[in-house]
Scaffold this active site. Sequence first.
Site, PDB file in Angstrom:
ATOM      1  N   GLY A  97      15.273  -6.309 -85.166  1.00  0.00           N
ATOM      2  CA  GLY A  97      15.905  -5.006 -84.997  1.00  0.00           C
ATOM      3  C   GLY A  97      16.566  -4.952 -83.635  1.00  0.00           C
ATOM      4  O   GLY A  97      16.210  -5.718 -82.735  1.00  0.00           O
ATOM      5  N   TYR A  98      17.527  -4.048 -83.494  1.00  0.00           N
ATOM      6  CA  TYR A  98      18.334  -4.003 -82.276  1.00  0.00           C
ATOM      7  C   TYR A  98      18.015  -2.753 -81.452  1.00  0.00           C
ATOM      8  O   TYR A  98      18.102  -1.635 -81.947  1.00  0.00           O
ATOM      9  CB  TYR A  98      19.819  -4.059 -82.637  1.00  0.00           C
ATOM     10  N   LEU A  99      17.653  -2.979 -80.188  1.00  0.00           N
ATOM     11  CA  LEU A  99      17.428  -1.864 -79.263  1.00  0.00           C
ATOM     12  C   LEU A  99      18.756  -1.279 -78.824  1.00  0.00           C
ATOM     13  O   LEU A  99      18.886  -0.075 -78.655  1.00  0.00           O
ATOM     14  CB  LEU A  99      16.673  -2.347 -78.018  1.00  0.00           C
TER      15      LEU A  99
ATOM     16  N   ARG B 275      18.102   0.026 -87.628  1.00  0.00           N
ATOM     17  CA  ARG B 275      18.905  -1.113 -87.137  1.00  0.00           C
ATOM     18  C   ARG B 275      18.128  -2.408 -87.327  1.00  0.00           C
ATOM     19  O   ARG B 275      17.987  -3.195 -86.396  1.00  0.00           O
ATOM     20  CB  ARG B 275      19.167  -0.940 -85.640  1.00  0.00           C
TER      21      ARG B 275
END
Lengths: 157, 157
Positions: A35-37, A89
């Site tokens: 997942g994307y921060l 995400r």
Amino acid sequence: MLTKTNPPREIERKFLLKRLPDGLTSYPHEEIAQGYLAVERGGVQVRLRKKGNVRSLTYKRGSKTSREEREVRLSAEQFDALWPATAGRRLTKIRYDVPWESHTIEVDVYTGRHDGVVVAEVEFDDLKTCREFVPPPWLGEDVTGKSRYSNVMMALE
Amino acid sequence: MLTKTNPPREIERKFLLKRLPDGLTSYPHEEIAQGYLAVERGGVQVRLRKKGNVRSLTYKRGSKTSREEREVRLSAEQFDALWPATAGRRLTKIRYDVPWESHTIEVDVYTGRHDGVVVAEVEFDDLKTCREFVPPPWLGEDVTGKSRYSNVMMALE
């Protein structure tokens, strides 16, 4: 692979597949959740990944064949504190490590809402090896740098 | 302060100063160096910080008074691997912890290229306490949420 130079760079090519390689499921494989921060328009990504029991945070900048990449291992506690921020995400896939000549071809079979998508990546130690790579017959179109097949696009869409 | 609810939120107000409080340098203080791995237009930030000997990575989302904030401690090794990626997006300051009634007012005196800028922040446990806060006479304009005084803007400019 990360080289030890500064900044570390990732050199890789990405392909679609004409067909799955024979005996795919017999090769070593692991589930990956990532997942994307943060994703900047300029090409910076900060990614969390859990691959098997290995958790990591990766910073990437740039696009196409050669990218700056910095990765650190995270403890379970660190990972769990940050992971909720990636809601919406994320993506999941199974990664198979398929040997081919002196290389390892990573075949990613997506699961979840991208079920059915399969791409293959090959990482190289240097640009010469990257250019000279002759893919096996089961690999198809070279989609290196095509945003449609970037993990970040798939995670965001 | 981080609450234990999900998602954790940071509730704070930021002020300019009419003058420095008496005896500022006698209060506890530490050098802070921070840099940004990623800054999204939508308000997401991923920040690295070294405060004294404490290294951390912080995810923030949102703006103004109340923001989602997730922070993890980093080892020196983790910090050192990621810090180079913040080049050109850094700032340094000295933070003084000044007690005021039941609160601690953090007075940030910027160093380096923002030398001379001073702002104060107060963090609150809840919105009621935040609203009812009566600042001491040495605090000036409330600049909460004003991008000119956000750390991320100062680091990027």
